[in-house]
Design an enzyme around this catalytic site. Structure first.
Site, short mmCIF file in Angstrom:
data_model
loop_
_atom_site.label_atom_id
_atom_site.label_comp_id
_atom_site.label_asym_id
_atom_site.label_seq_id
_atom_site.Cartn_x
_atom_site.Cartn_y
_atom_site.Cartn_z
N HIS A 1 -10.12 17.90 -6.15
CA HIS A 1 -9.01 16.68 -5.86
C HIS A 1 -8.04 17.18 -6.83
CE1 HIS A 1 -7.76 12.53 -5.98
NE2 HIS A 1 -8.20 12.83 -4.42
N GLU B 1 -3.13 8.21 -8.94
CA GLU B 1 -1.57 7.46 -9.40
C GLU B 1 -0.68 8.63 -9.34
OE1 GLU B 1 0.34 5.36 -13.13
OE2 GLU B 1 -1.93 5.56 -13.09
N ASP C 1 0.72 -1.13 0.11
CA ASP C 1 -0.04 -0.03 0.03
C ASP C 1 0.96 1.14 -0.08
OD1 ASP C 1 -2.38 1.52 0.18
OD2 ASP C 1 -2.05 1.79 2.39
N SER D 1 -2.75 1.06 -4.29
CA SER D 1 -3.35 2.25 -3.50
C SER D 1 -4.61 2.85 -3.99
CB SER D 1 -2.31 3.48 -3.41
OG SER D 1 -2.79 4.48 -2.93
N ASP E 1 0.01 5.16 1.16
CA ASP E 1 -0.12 5.94 2.28
C ASP E 1 -0.24 5.36 3.56
OD1 ASP E 1 -0.67 8.30 0.59
OD2 ASP E 1 -2.52 7.39 0.03
#
Length: 259
Positions: free
Chosen positions: A87, A131, A14, A127, A16
């Protein structure tokens, strides 16, 4: 190879909370800076973000927050175009933070990636983050050369259902022709753990700031970090195959013994 002949073919991370402590000191900060630029009177505190981070995906996180706090925005503004634009700016800010080296790598990550590369083990990242954010972090903390060692970076909206659904890990199996039993995942959250286990993979949890206290009973092992010779880890939940030896840090041999 362990005594039963099982071989580790893929090491999957993963991003984060595993590669770096990004949620508290990276993504949360980037969200707040994006909100301020957009003229929104919103600042997610460290504790408030503890609950928000349980929602997988940044766009999903914002959408859930704005739906709960509708008074912050007029109804005509709260749409996909607004969320996606906000975002996108947040991702740009996060990328700029990485370029400035604001997020240090967690112990053991560089060492075990080097070991996997030297032994020809497939390296991948899975994740829910964008990207571009993932690549910018990896490049910042690992360097461009080590980034090129990864056989696949699976991130963002690449699959329909995000963690805890197993889709992104199943995609890795399909892409490389792997069995779940040949893969070891390093995660930091219960959502990630459930996703890896549902894909039939082994999973070690390295707890992060926001995941301490979560239920990791299904994990093969739970540790404070992967550790390094000069930064030994703390074992939070051990593995029966490893009870006969003291472990200061995680190596590929340690992972293979748990297969």
């Amino acid at each position: 190879m362990n005594s039963e002949g099982n071989i580790l073919r893929a090491l999957i991370f993963d991003c984060d909370g595993v590669i770096a402590e990004t949620e508290r000191d990276g993504h949360r900060v980037a969200f707040n800076r994006a909100f301020k630029e957009a003229g929104l009177d919103i600042e997610w505190s460290v504790e408030e973000y503890r609950e928000l981070v349980k929602i997988a995906g940044g766009k999903e996180r914002m959408r859930a927050y704005f739906n709960e706090h509708r008074y912050l925005l007029p109804p005509e503004v709260l749409n996909d175009e607004f969320i996606n634009g906000l975002h996108k700016r947040k991702t740009e800010i996060f990328t700029e933070m990485n370029a400035r080296g604001e997020l240090p790598i967690r112990p053991g990550i560089k060492r075990i990636i080097q070991e996997a590369h030297d032994r020809g083990v497939i390296l991948a990242v899975c994740s829910t983050s964008n990207e571009k954010s993932v690549r910018s972090l990896l490049r910042a903390v690992l360097g461009s050369e080590r980034l090129d060692w990864f056989d696949g970076i699976f991130a963002g909206d690449i699959v329909k259902a995000k963690k805890p659904a197993p889709d992104i890990y199943n995609l890795v199996k399909d892409r490389f022709g792997l069995q779940g039993s040949e893969c070891f995942v390093v995660e930091d959250s219960r959502n990630g753990l459930l996703a890896a286990k549902s894909a039939g993979m082994h999973c070690m949890v390295t707890v992060s700031f926001y995941s301490i206290g979560e239920d990791f009973s299904e994990a093969d092992m739970v540790v404070s970090s992967l550790g390094d010779p000069d930064q030994p880890m703390e074992i939070i939940k051990g593995h029966p195959n490893m009870s006969d030896r003291p472990i200061r840090y995680i190596t590929l041999d340690v992972l293979e013994k748990m297969l």
